[in-house]
Every structure is written in structure tokens, then in C-alpha cells.
Design an enzyme around this catalytic site. Structure first.
Site, PDB file in Angstrom:
ATOM      1  N   LYS A 128      51.897  17.261  33.154  1.00  0.00           N
ATOM      2  CA  LYS A 128      51.027  18.441  33.120  1.00  0.00           C
ATOM      3  C   LYS A 128      49.957  18.348  32.046  1.00  0.00           C
ATOM      4  O   LYS A 128      48.827  18.786  32.235  1.00  0.00           O
ATOM      5  CB  LYS A 128      51.876  19.701  32.922  1.00  0.00           C
ATOM      6  CG  LYS A 128      52.738  20.052  34.124  1.00  0.00           C
ATOM      7  CD  LYS A 128      53.541  21.325  33.876  1.00  0.00           C
ATOM      8  CE  LYS A 128      54.380  21.682  35.096  1.00  0.00           C
ATOM      9  NZ  LYS A 128      55.159  22.914  34.902  1.00  0.00           N
ATOM     10  N   LYS A 211      55.192  15.329  47.297  1.00  0.00           N
ATOM     11  CA  LYS A 211      55.996  16.532  47.437  1.00  0.00           C
ATOM     12  C   LYS A 211      55.151  17.666  48.014  1.00  0.00           C
ATOM     13  O   LYS A 211      53.974  17.817  47.677  1.00  0.00           O
ATOM     14  CB  LYS A 211      56.540  16.944  46.062  1.00  0.00           C
ATOM     15  CG  LYS A 211      57.513  18.105  46.099  1.00  0.00           C
ATOM     16  CD  LYS A 211      58.052  18.394  44.706  1.00  0.00           C
ATOM     17  CE  LYS A 211      58.993  19.590  44.698  1.00  0.00           C
ATOM     18  NZ  LYS A 211      59.499  19.897  43.348  1.00  0.00           N
ATOM     19  N   LYS A 214      52.310  23.953  46.608  1.00  0.00           N
ATOM     20  CA  LYS A 214      51.397  25.084  46.813  1.00  0.00           C
ATOM     21  C   LYS A 214      50.027  24.818  46.209  1.00  0.00           C
ATOM     22  O   LYS A 214      49.074  25.534  46.502  1.00  0.00           O
ATOM     23  CB  LYS A 214      52.007  26.357  46.239  1.00  0.00           C
ATOM     24  CG  LYS A 214      52.428  26.257  44.786  1.00  0.00           C
ATOM     25  CD  LYS A 214      53.369  27.400  44.428  1.00  0.00           C
ATOM     26  CE  LYS A 214      53.984  27.227  43.054  1.00  0.00           C
ATOM     27  NZ  LYS A 214      55.055  28.181  42.785  1.00  0.00           N
TER      28      LYS A 214
END
Length: 350
Positions: A128, A211, A214
Site C-alpha cells: 500500500k 484477485k 472493488k
């Protein structure tokens, strides 16, 4: 004590009442991956005679900036998804994290137990933060310690997670073990990750190596829990596959990521094993399999999206449910927090 004589997590947890805790960030647009990897399993756990505590971790969500009104809506939408997926607020504790202040309090206490080196090694922090680590919030760096607090605050012994969250549960055990060692107590359990089911990692409908997310720019890559029946069916019928028919054994799916993903999704929705699905459709092309998968998915997911829509039309009712859940959670959490403070030498005189 030698390494050979160290108790196992199972031995440590034998002293504690079995209890499940897990949470999901209310960051909007929950997907089929969230349902199969988490919500469906959360609902099933209610039938196993173990206390279940489920949390919408809004304090984790703000480790990156959130629009306040959007965060409220997303938290209610996530709560609606939990309930529509079968989590019964009368059988499980369901609440949003920020309504139980003990999470933040224990999070600070465990920040003082966890080590910087442990945080630096966390894979998700590296992913991240990337090259912009200096610009990230302190909360994003330290949030695995807060996650440990979420779990340990309820003396949870089991945590249903996906494979990508296993490292966080291992860190939680390290923090618990260090606390117990530093203070000479057997106070915190050693939570174990529960990684169960055939579709704990649901992949993109456009690329079987990624994966389902969203945040993917392509809406066609995922099934949103808010999608209607026509949209669900259309996305599955257009899912990327290969030209080969389905094999008669799982070995025949080696190197066929998209095919394996669709088989896994079918198996999870139908409560079958992937081997059973392959046997049922051996030799069939995707012109047959994808419409069958679409029909199955619609039959399972349309009632969820319909119920979510109904619940979202009554936000006050969702807030009431979350408030009641927070009261139940606080009743469990406060004695554990107060004992933690006492063990650490804090005066408790009020």
C-alpha cells in the site's frame, strides 16, 4: 523455557472460551469475493455453537482519507450486506468499530508492545505504501497493531480470514505472546486464522491471475453485491475463459486460471467441491458452463441485493442494529480492557 517446550496456540487457547472475531472495512462496493471469502462463511459459523463477533472496522477505513458522508453510507451498506448474507444480529454481535472506544484504547496499549520491525515487515504495508511511505498516515503503518487489538479485545481464539490476511493474525499472536511474556501472565489467547472453503480467494472475471477487487477500474471484472440479476448474468456470460472444454479432473485445470476461478465460484455457490463440479461438467464447453454459473449466481445473489436495497431504505434501522451490537460488544470488551490496564500498572480508581 526451551523452544521445544513452548505451548502451541491450541494449547494456549484451551484455557479460553472459543470465540470468533472478524471484520471488514466499510470501503464500499462489497463483491462476490467478499461474500464467498467472508460473509457466507460468517453466516455459517453461527451454526457451530461458537460465539461470533463481526465488526465493520471504520477506524481502519480512515487510515486513508474518507469523505465523512460516504463513510457513513458505506458503513450502513456493509451492515446491510452482513444482514442480507445471513448474519443474524440476534445470534451474532454486529457493530461498527468506532462505537466501542475500547478498540482505540487497546490499540494504543498494544502499539507500546508491538515492535517497529514487525510493522515494517508487513506485506500489505509494503504494497500500500509503495515508494510513497513517507507520505502515508501513521495509522496506515500501525493499523496491524489495531487489528490485533480488535481481536484480542474479545479474547477471540479464531479469526476467519483470507490467505492475504494470515500474516496479520500471525502478528496478533506475536503481540499477544510478547504481552504475556513481558507481564508474566497468561492473559491473551493465541488466535488462529480460519482459512476455509473452496473460494477463499476469488479472482477477477477479466484476469484469473488477479484477485477480484472493488478498486479494479473495470466493473466487468467483479460481481458487486448490489448488482441486479441482469448485470450478474451478463458479467458471468462475458467472463474471460479459454477455448478448451472443462476436463474430467482438477489436474486438467492446471495453468487455466480463469477456468479454475469459475469452477471454484460455482463450487462455493453450490456448496460442492471443485472436483464434483468438474465431474458434473466434464467435456462441456463454457458456452454451457457459464450460463449455468450465471443462473446459479443469480439464484444465490439476487435475494442478497434485494434485501440490501430494502435495508438501505431504512438507515435508522441499520443504525439501531449497529448500536445494539455495540452495546453487546462493549459489555465483553470493557472487562478485558480494564484488566489489561491493571496488568500494565494503570491506576483504576473510578
Amino acid at each position: 523455557m526451551s523452544e521445544l517446550s513452548q505451548p502451541t496456540p491450541e494449547e494456549i487457547n484451551a484455557k479460553f472460551t472459543p470465540r470468533i472475531f472478524s471484520g471488514i472495512q466499510p470501503s464500499g462496493n462489497l463483491t462476490l469475493g467478499n461474500y464467498l471469502g467472508a460473509l457466507k462463511r460468517f453466516a455459517e459459523k453461527q451454526d457451530e455453537g461458537i460465539e461470533t463477533i463481526y465488526c465493520l472496522v471504520d477506524l481502519h477505513a480512515i487510515t486513508v482519507w474518507q469523505d465523512p458522508e460516504a463513510l457513513k453510507k458505506q458503513t450502513r451498506e456493509a451492515a446491510a450486506a452482513f444482514i442480507a448474507s445471513g448474519i443474524d444480529p440476534a445470534r451474532s454481535v454486529l457493530f461498527n468499530q468506532s462505537q466501542v472506544s475500547a478498540h482505540a484504547e487497546l490499540g494504543w496499549l498494544l502499539n507500546c508492545v508491538a515492535r517497529m520491525g514487525w510493522m515494517n515487515r508487513m506485506t500489505q504495508w509494503k504494497d500500500k505504501a509503495g515508494k510513497n511511505a513517507e507520505k502515508q498516515s501513521l495509522g496506515l503503518f500501525a493499523y496491524p497493531s489495531l487489528m490485533a487489538a480488535d481481536i484480542l479485545l474479545y479474547h477471540a481464539t479464531m479469526v476467519p480470514v483470507g490467505e492475504d490476511q494470515k500474516q496479520h493474525v500471525e502478528l496478533c499472536r506475536d503481540i499477544a505472546a510478547k504481552f504475556n511474556h513481558d507481564y508474566g501472565v497468561d492473559f491473551f489467547p493465541a488466535p488462529l486464522p480460519l482459512i476455509e472453503g473452496v473460494a477463499t480467494r476469488v479472482m477477477s472475471l477479466r484476469d484469473g491471475s488477479k484477485k477480484m477487487s472493488k478498486s479494479d477500474p473495470s466493473d466487468a471484472s467483479r460481481i458487486n453485491l448490489t448488482d441486479d440479476a441482469d448485470t450478474i448474468a451478463k458479467k458471468f456470460r462475458k467472463a474471460v475463459t479459454d477455448p478448451e472444454p472443462l476436463p474430467d479432473s482438477l489436474e486438467g485445470l492446471e495453468g487455466r486460471a480463469e477456468a479454475r476461478n469459475l469452477v471454484n465460484i460455482y463450487a462455493a455457490l453450490a456448496d460442492k467441491t471443485p472436483a464434483e463440479v468438474v465431474a458434473d461438467y466434464a467435456g462441456q464447453g463454457f458456452g454451457v458452463f457459464k450460463p449455468a454459473l450465471a443462473d446459479l449466481a443469480v439464484s444465490k445473489l439476487e435475494p442478497i441485493s434485494t434485501e440490501m436495497s430494502r435495508l438501505m431504505n431504512d438507515p435508522a434501522e441499520i443504525d439501531r442494529i449497529l448500536g445494539q451490537g455495540a452495546e453487546k460488544a462493549d459489555a465483553i470488551a470493557q472487562p478485558i480492557l480494564q484488566k489489561t490496564l491493571e496488568i500494565m500498572g494503570m491506576i483504576r480508581s473510578r
